[in-house]
Design a protein around this motif. Structure first.
Motif, short mmCIF file in Angstrom:
data_model
loop_
_atom_site.label_atom_id
_atom_site.label_comp_id
_atom_site.label_asym_id
_atom_site.label_seq_id
_atom_site.Cartn_x
_atom_site.Cartn_y
_atom_site.Cartn_z
N PHE A 1 83.59 -59.65 9.84
CA PHE A 1 82.27 -59.66 9.21
C PHE A 1 82.03 -58.30 8.57
N MET A 2 81.07 -58.24 7.66
CA MET A 2 80.80 -57.02 6.90
C MET A 2 79.56 -56.31 7.47
N ALA B 1 68.50 -54.02 3.61
CA ALA B 1 68.22 -54.97 2.53
C ALA B 1 69.30 -54.82 1.46
N PRO B 2 69.42 -55.79 0.55
CA PRO B 2 70.47 -55.73 -0.47
C PRO B 2 70.47 -54.46 -1.32
N TYR C 1 80.52 -52.58 -2.64
CA TYR C 1 79.09 -52.85 -2.76
C TYR C 1 78.72 -53.39 -4.14
N TYR C 2 78.99 -52.64 -5.20
CA TYR C 2 78.66 -53.11 -6.54
C TYR C 2 79.76 -54.04 -7.07
N LYS C 3 79.35 -55.04 -7.82
CA LYS C 3 80.31 -55.89 -8.50
C LYS C 3 81.16 -55.04 -9.43
N VAL D 1 76.00 -58.95 -2.05
CA VAL D 1 75.51 -59.03 -0.67
C VAL D 1 76.51 -59.82 0.17
N SER D 2 77.13 -59.14 1.14
CA SER D 2 78.20 -59.76 1.92
C SER D 2 77.97 -59.69 3.43
#
Length: 305
Positions: free
Chosen positions: A187-188, A239-240, A263-265, A275-276
């Motif tokens: 899990f992240m 939060a995201p 984190y960022y695409k 968000v993972s």
């Protein structure tokens, strides 16, 4: 079931817009059931943001929770209006005769200081002692996790060469535990810290159980006293957009700021964060309330100890 919150708490309006069922004190008093009493010692600078993050996660249980906010008497926050603190927070010494089903102690921006150099160290260690006799289960987050492990078990922290900053994969080492019910093997978890504890020190302590870790971010969740204490070195509650705000706040000001990992695409800060971690964060807090707070707490709250 809803959460029971103080009237006019800013988080109420925010969470209602997210379709999260919350209940203020006025409505809650008309219900004849005992809610679980949860106290949050909020040491983070942006109190309202942290309140909302934690309440959002606690809202997923079917149990009614009575949320209380604790502050330190020996420290005055600089980034939250005094009116907010006076309206929604009580200091520890006005609450020390009460008992609670669950407690959350947040991180704090004092990570680079030696513990004994923190201005409120004496008071917070008093609270650590108090929690063991007045709370059924306590979550320690980030700096509070390191501080609690040091005070209660002698586990030292070590400075990092560069900030642990981003979202990192974690392994469940004790997947059979109720706290991990419904979890995947990996899990992240968000991390944002300048120091660490060493995995081998935790393993060497017979009173501690390392239940999750990461090859990159190290020891992440430690359990003690059969679940009466959990120490989380990251920030499952984030939060995201929290890491994005931290990155933009510090970029160009500090010389140790790097792009948050995973984190960022496409690692592009102009793109939205990916968000993972939120599903497992919700599951973790739900499991904590259901299996370590609700099922372990006596109906008569005065018998906690």
């Amino acid at each position: 079931m809803p959460l029971r919150l103080p009237d006019r708490l800013p988080a109420i309006d925010i969470l209602k817009r997210e379709n999260i069922f919350v209940m203020d004190d006025t409505r809650a008093h008309s219900q004849d059931i005992r809610p679980l009493k949860i106290v949050i010692l909020n040491l983070m600078p942006l109190k309202i943001t942290t309140e909302t993050d934690l309440i959002r996660l606690l809202s997923n249980t079917p149990l009614q929770l009575d949320i209380n906010f604790m502050k330190l008497k020996s420290h005055t926050p600089k980034n939250t209006p005094i009116e907010h603190m006076m309206m929604f927070y009580r200091d520890f010494y006005s609450m020390k005769d009460e008992k609670f089903d669950g407690m959350i102690i947040t991180g704090a921006p004092v990570e680079t200081l030696d513990y004994e150099d923190v201005s409120y160290w004496d008071e917070i260690t008093t609270i650590f002692d108090w929690a063991r006799t007045h709370v059924t289960s306590t979550l320690y987050i980030c700096w509070a996790a390191q501080a609690g492990l040091y005070y209660n078990y002698g586990i030292k922290k070590f400075p990092l060469k560069k900030k642990m900053f981003g979202i990192f994969p974690q392994r469940t080492l004790e997947g059979q535990l109720p706290i991990f019910r419904g979890f995947d093997d990996v899990f992240m978890m968000p991390h944002s810290r300048h120091s660490e504890i060493h995995r081998e020190d935790v393993i060497a302590c017979k009173e501690l159980q390392l239940i999750a870790d990461s090859e990159e971010s190290g020891a992440s969740i430690v359990m003690a006293r059969n679940g009466r204490e959990f120490y989380i070195t990251g920030h499952m509650e984030y939060a995201p957009n929290t890491l994005d705000k931290e990155y933009r706040r510090d970029a160009g000001i500090r010389d140790d700021v790097e792009l948050p990992k995973n984190y960022y695409k496409n690692d592009n800060p102009d793109d939205k964060p990916v968000v993972s971690w939120r599903a497992h964060a919700n599951l973790f807090y739900n499991n904590w309330v259901n299996y370590y707070v609700y099922q372990e707490t006596p109906y008569d709250i005065t018998k906690i100890g």
